[in-house]
Design a protein around this motif. Structure first.
Motif, short mmCIF file in Angstrom:
data_model
loop_
_atom_site.label_atom_id
_atom_site.label_comp_id
_atom_site.label_asym_id
_atom_site.label_seq_id
_atom_site.Cartn_x
_atom_site.Cartn_y
_atom_site.Cartn_z
N ASP A 3 0.88 -1.18 0.00
CA ASP A 3 0.00 0.00 0.00
C ASP A 3 0.92 1.22 0.00
O ASP A 3 1.46 1.60 1.04
N GLY B 45 -0.91 4.02 -4.17
CA GLY B 45 -2.04 3.32 -3.57
C GLY B 45 -1.75 1.83 -3.42
O GLY B 45 -0.60 1.38 -3.40
N LYS B 46 -2.81 1.04 -3.32
CA LYS B 46 -2.67 -0.41 -3.17
C LYS B 46 -2.12 -1.01 -4.46
O LYS B 46 -2.67 -0.77 -5.54
#
Length: 254
Positions: free
Chosen positions: A178, A183-184
């Motif tokens: 993450d 982001g992820k």
């Protein structure tokens, strides 16, 4: 006889009185005439008593000649500052740490054909539709969210939030992270290539899992450093550690 002399004396006194009267009258008349003349002369010729003005005096409103007036020219001096001006540093939108992604370096292949030939790799689109929002670029492009210029070492494919994200190739899930900028993120490795999927919402795989091409690995979320763009998934490909354009391998059948 006495009366005769008395009468003569009266006549003589009367004559003398008359002479004195006429003399006094004449003197008064002369005095009056002189006074009248003096008054008349003063009224008719008033400049006679104003003769005290110097003859060489300058007349009023007459131009003055023969006089030179020198007016000094104004001088303006500027003092140079004794202290150096402060150095101005323009603020940046992000810190140096945020300017470079933590999961993406700037290594890329200069020869796309060589990269393609060095990898036995055939990819499919990571989302349905395959619309490209931002293409791969080894040249610097502007990122509005970060307010920086840098290479875009991946391809952004448009999709709605929550849409399925598919594995572009079969392989092993080697990393799940993450990241504060991307982001992820999920990485799937196969042979000498690594496929990277960033901006996921939900993640449906774990590190060490094996997947096949087309398997659902998660859903579409957001890419923090590209939040100014429409919803998309950020897909990148690394071959032998160098970034390459994913579109070069999509539809490359084995």
């Amino acid at each position: 006889m006495s009366k005769y002399y008395e009468h003569q004396n009266r006549n003589k006194r009367g004559s003398k009185s008359k002479i004195g009267f006429y003399a006094a009258f004449a003197i008064c008349l002369v005095a009056v005439c002189m006074a009248v003349y003096s008054t008349y002369n003063t009224v008719i010729n008033p400049t006679a008593k104003l003769s005290t003005t110097p003859t060489d005096a300058q007349q009023v409103n007459q131009a003055v000649t023969g006089v030179t007036v020198t007016v000094p020219s104004p001088t303006i001096s500027f003092e140079e500052p004794t202290e150096a001006l402060p150095e101005i540093t323009l603020p940046t939108a992000v810190s140096d740490e945020a300017a470079e992604p933590t999961t993406e370096d700037t290594t890329y292949s200069d020869d796309a054909l060589q990269t393609m030939l060095s990898a036995d790799l055939s990819l499919s689109y990571p989302v349905a539709g395959g619309k490209v929002v931002r293409p791969y670029s080894k040249d610097s492009v502007y990122f509005k969210t970060l307010n920086v210029w840098k290479p875009h070492l991946g391809t952004d494919f448009a999709a709605d939030l929550g849409d399925n994200v598919l594995a572009m190739c079969g392989g092993e899930v080697t990393k799940v992270t993450d990241d504060k900028l991307f982001g992820k993120t999920v990485e799937i490795s196969v042979n000498n290539a690594v496929c990277v999927y960033s901006g996921l919402g939900d993640i449906k795989v774990s590190q060490g899992d094996r997947v096949e091409k087309g398997d659902v690995i998660g859903s579409v979320g957001t890419v923090p450093f590209e939040s100014d763009s429409e919803n998309h998934i950020h897909a990148a490909v690394k071959v032998n550690g160098s970034y390459a354009d994913p579109l070069n391998f999509i539809g490359n059948e084995e």
